[in-house]
Design a protein around this motif. Structure first.
Motif, short mmCIF file in Angstrom:
data_model
loop_
_atom_site.label_atom_id
_atom_site.label_comp_id
_atom_site.label_asym_id
_atom_site.label_seq_id
_atom_site.Cartn_x
_atom_site.Cartn_y
_atom_site.Cartn_z
N ALA A 111 1.33 -1.11 -0.33
CA ALA A 111 0.14 0.04 -0.32
C ALA A 111 0.84 1.27 -0.12
O ALA A 111 0.65 2.06 -0.65
CB ALA A 111 -0.71 0.00 1.00
N GLU A 112 1.98 1.42 0.92
CA GLU A 112 3.37 2.70 0.97
C GLU A 112 3.54 2.08 -0.44
O GLU A 112 3.14 3.65 -1.22
CB GLU A 112 3.62 2.21 1.43
N ILE A 113 3.98 1.82 -0.86
CA ILE A 113 4.49 1.92 -2.24
C ILE A 113 3.41 2.30 -3.96
O ILE A 113 4.37 2.80 -4.49
CB ILE A 113 5.33 0.39 -2.90
N ASP A 114 2.32 1.87 -3.46
CA ASP A 114 1.68 1.92 -4.59
C ASP A 114 1.30 3.63 -4.07
O ASP A 114 0.86 3.96 -5.76
CB ASP A 114 0.17 1.40 -4.37
N ALA A 115 0.98 3.67 -2.90
CA ALA A 115 0.11 5.15 -3.09
C ALA A 115 1.73 6.15 -3.28
O ALA A 115 1.48 7.34 -3.71
CB ALA A 115 0.43 5.58 -1.57
N GLU A 116 2.95 5.82 -3.41
CA GLU A 116 4.59 6.55 -3.56
C GLU A 116 4.11 6.48 -5.48
O GLU A 116 4.59 7.30 -6.08
CB GLU A 116 5.54 6.19 -3.11
N THR A 117 3.87 5.34 -5.50
CA THR A 117 3.59 5.64 -7.14
C THR A 117 2.93 6.08 -8.13
O THR A 117 2.80 6.90 -9.19
CB THR A 117 3.73 3.53 -7.82
N ALA A 118 2.01 6.34 -7.19
CA ALA A 118 0.40 7.79 -7.77
C ALA A 118 0.67 8.30 -7.31
O ALA A 118 0.76 9.55 -8.53
CB ALA A 118 -0.60 6.57 -6.97
N LYS A 119 1.38 8.09 -6.72
CA LYS A 119 1.85 10.29 -6.30
C LYS A 119 3.03 10.48 -7.13
O LYS A 119 2.76 11.91 -8.01
CB LYS A 119 2.65 9.86 -4.85
N ASN A 120 3.74 10.05 -7.80
CA ASN A 120 4.77 9.54 -8.79
C ASN A 120 4.42 10.04 -10.43
O ASN A 120 4.65 10.97 -11.02
CB ASN A 120 5.75 8.98 -8.60
N PHE A 121 2.97 9.41 -10.36
CA PHE A 121 2.72 9.31 -12.18
C PHE A 121 1.19 10.73 -11.76
O PHE A 121 0.84 10.55 -12.57
CB PHE A 121 2.14 8.08 -12.43
N GLY A 122 0.57 10.92 -10.84
CA GLY A 122 0.02 12.10 -10.57
C GLY A 122 -1.25 11.28 -10.81
O GLY A 122 -2.34 12.27 -11.33
N VAL A 123 -1.54 10.62 -10.06
CA VAL A 123 -3.04 10.06 -10.28
C VAL A 123 -3.23 9.56 -8.95
O VAL A 123 -2.38 9.08 -7.99
CB VAL A 123 -2.96 8.45 -11.17
N PRO A 124 -4.70 9.01 -8.70
CA PRO A 124 -5.59 8.77 -7.31
C PRO A 124 -4.75 7.92 -6.42
O PRO A 124 -4.69 7.76 -5.50
CB PRO A 124 -6.53 9.03 -7.59
N SER A 125 -4.90 6.85 -7.46
CA SER A 125 -3.99 5.25 -6.99
C SER A 125 -3.68 4.91 -8.13
O SER A 125 -4.16 4.82 -9.45
CB SER A 125 -5.89 4.69 -6.99
N VAL A 126 -2.75 3.43 -8.27
CA VAL A 126 -2.35 3.26 -9.36
C VAL A 126 -3.73 1.82 -9.51
O VAL A 126 -3.32 1.14 -10.68
CB VAL A 126 -1.17 1.48 -8.54
N ILE A 127 -4.63 1.67 -8.52
CA ILE A 127 -6.11 1.37 -9.54
C ILE A 127 -7.22 2.05 -9.76
O ILE A 127 -8.15 1.86 -10.63
CB ILE A 127 -6.62 0.49 -8.43
N SER A 128 -6.92 3.24 -10.00
CA SER A 128 -7.72 4.10 -10.59
C SER A 128 -7.77 4.42 -12.46
O SER A 128 -6.47 3.64 -13.59
CB SER A 128 -6.81 6.11 -11.09
N PRO A 129 -8.74 4.32 -13.14
CA PRO A 129 -8.90 3.76 -13.95
C PRO A 129 -7.84 4.34 -15.55
O PRO A 129 -7.42 3.95 -17.15
CB PRO A 129 -10.82 4.54 -14.54
N GLN A 130 -7.69 5.37 -15.11
CA GLN A 130 -6.81 6.17 -16.20
C GLN A 130 -5.42 5.75 -16.11
O GLN A 130 -4.92 5.96 -17.21
CB GLN A 130 -6.47 7.68 -16.33
N PHE A 131 -5.20 4.59 -15.23
CA PHE A 131 -3.62 4.16 -15.21
C PHE A 131 -3.05 2.99 -15.41
O PHE A 131 -4.51 2.20 -15.30
CB PHE A 131 -3.45 4.56 -13.01
N THR A 132 -2.59 2.69 -15.48
CA THR A 132 -1.88 1.60 -16.31
C THR A 132 -0.92 0.68 -15.65
O THR A 132 -0.42 1.55 -15.38
CB THR A 132 -1.59 1.12 -17.84
N LEU A 133 -1.72 -0.72 -15.05
CA LEU A 133 -0.60 -1.32 -15.04
C LEU A 133 -0.74 -2.80 -14.88
O LEU A 133 -1.83 -3.40 -14.90
CB LEU A 133 -1.23 -1.25 -13.20
N ASN A 134 0.02 -3.10 -16.02
CA ASN A 134 -0.13 -5.03 -16.44
C ASN A 134 1.14 -5.30 -16.52
O ASN A 134 1.90 -5.39 -16.78
CB ASN A 134 -0.45 -4.37 -18.77
N HIS A 135 0.82 -6.58 -15.75
CA HIS A 135 1.93 -7.38 -14.95
C HIS A 135 1.96 -8.80 -16.03
O HIS A 135 0.74 -9.30 -15.41
CB HIS A 135 1.91 -7.57 -13.14
N ARG A 136 3.18 -9.00 -15.92
CA ARG A 136 2.75 -10.48 -16.56
C ARG A 136 4.69 -10.93 -16.60
O ARG A 136 5.73 -10.76 -16.92
CB ARG A 136 2.87 -10.27 -18.33
#
Length: 259
Positions: free
Chosen positions: A149-174
């Motif tokens: 949760a801490e890392i995701d919050a920092e990542t969201a801040k770096n990308f300027g989005v509310p959350s990494v699960i925000s609709p405008q944010f792409t997070l596709n892991h393989r």
């Protein structure tokens, strides 16, 4: 319909591994999204690290067998002498569980656990805690879900989005490949290589989705009946599929069923 039933009916990709393993490889970004590298250079990196050098080895040849777990949540004892580290069932969170007490089983468990914890819908804090708890213990679930949760919050801040699960944010892991750092009957460590697309659609070029490559170091323990997650930490940066060093990673065998 339960998540397990949904996963079975729609598509299950089960990561399994052959018993013969070559331990080579390195890299970082997967579970811990704070560090990253990409083919286009670092983007919104919170903590860049130097890329390590890994000798190139020929990839394994031959196609391993394919094994699909049954769709029931009932426990089935895994075959201890099986050359495939396949799980035997899918739990209530859609995570394959029930692995053999073998090196192949340890590899398969780490690949599936990293894949499950990296799915975007599973990164909501409460859900990530409960999912990790289903494959570990309370102390581990709290520690890893809080850290995620801490890392995701920092990542969201770096990308300027509310959350990494925000609709405008792409997070596709393989999940792509692995190397075995250590294997024993009680504790094993597996480095899991992944490709991750991360970024903001429609944003400035520096923040648009880009491909990243790296590893997570997965630590698991045998609890007497299955491999349980004990820790996940970020590895070092690398290795893109355009680099020859990526050929050094062993490949997972993928087993799938479709409706």
């Amino acid at each position: 319909m339960s998540l397990a039933e949904w996963a079975i009916r729609r598509l299950i990709i089960v990561i399994v591994a052959t018993a013969t393993v070559s331990a080579v490889g390195a890299g970082a970004f997967g579970f811990f999204v704070g560090r990253n590298s990409s083919d286009d250079g670092s983007k919104a990196s919170a903590d860049p690290e130097p890329t390590s050098s890994v000798p190139t080895e020929a990839p394994p040849t031959g196609a391993p067998d394919v094994v699909v777990p049954p769709s029931s949540d009932a426990t089935t004892a895994p075959a201890a002498d099986s050359p495939i580290g396949a799980p035997t069932r899918v739990n209530e969170f859609g995570v394959p569980v029930g692995y053999p007490h073998t090196e192949a089983g340890a590899i398969s468990a780490c690949g599936n656990y990293i894949a499950a914890t990296s799915i975007t819908r599973n990164r909501e804090h409460t859900r990530s805690h409960d999912l990790i708890l289903s494959i570990s213990d309370e102390e581990t679930a709290k520690r890893l879900s809080d850290l995620l949760a801490e890392i995701d919050a920092e990542t969201a801040k770096n990308f300027g989005v509310p959350s990494v699960i925000s609709p405008q944010f792409t997070l596709n892991h393989r999940v792509i490949g692995y190397r075995v750092s250590n294997f024993s009957g009680e504790e094993s460590k597996v480095e899991v290589l992944s490709a991750i697309a991360a970024g903001v659609s429609g944003a400035s070029p520096d923040l648009q989705p880009a491909m990243h490559w790296g590893t997570d170091i997965c630590t698991i323990n045998w609890d007497g009946s299955d491999w349980k997650l004990r820790d996940v930490s970020g590895g070092v940066e690398g290795h893109a599929m355009t680099e020859r060093s990526s050929e050094a990673f062993e490949r997972f065998a993928l087993s799938g069923v479709t409706s």
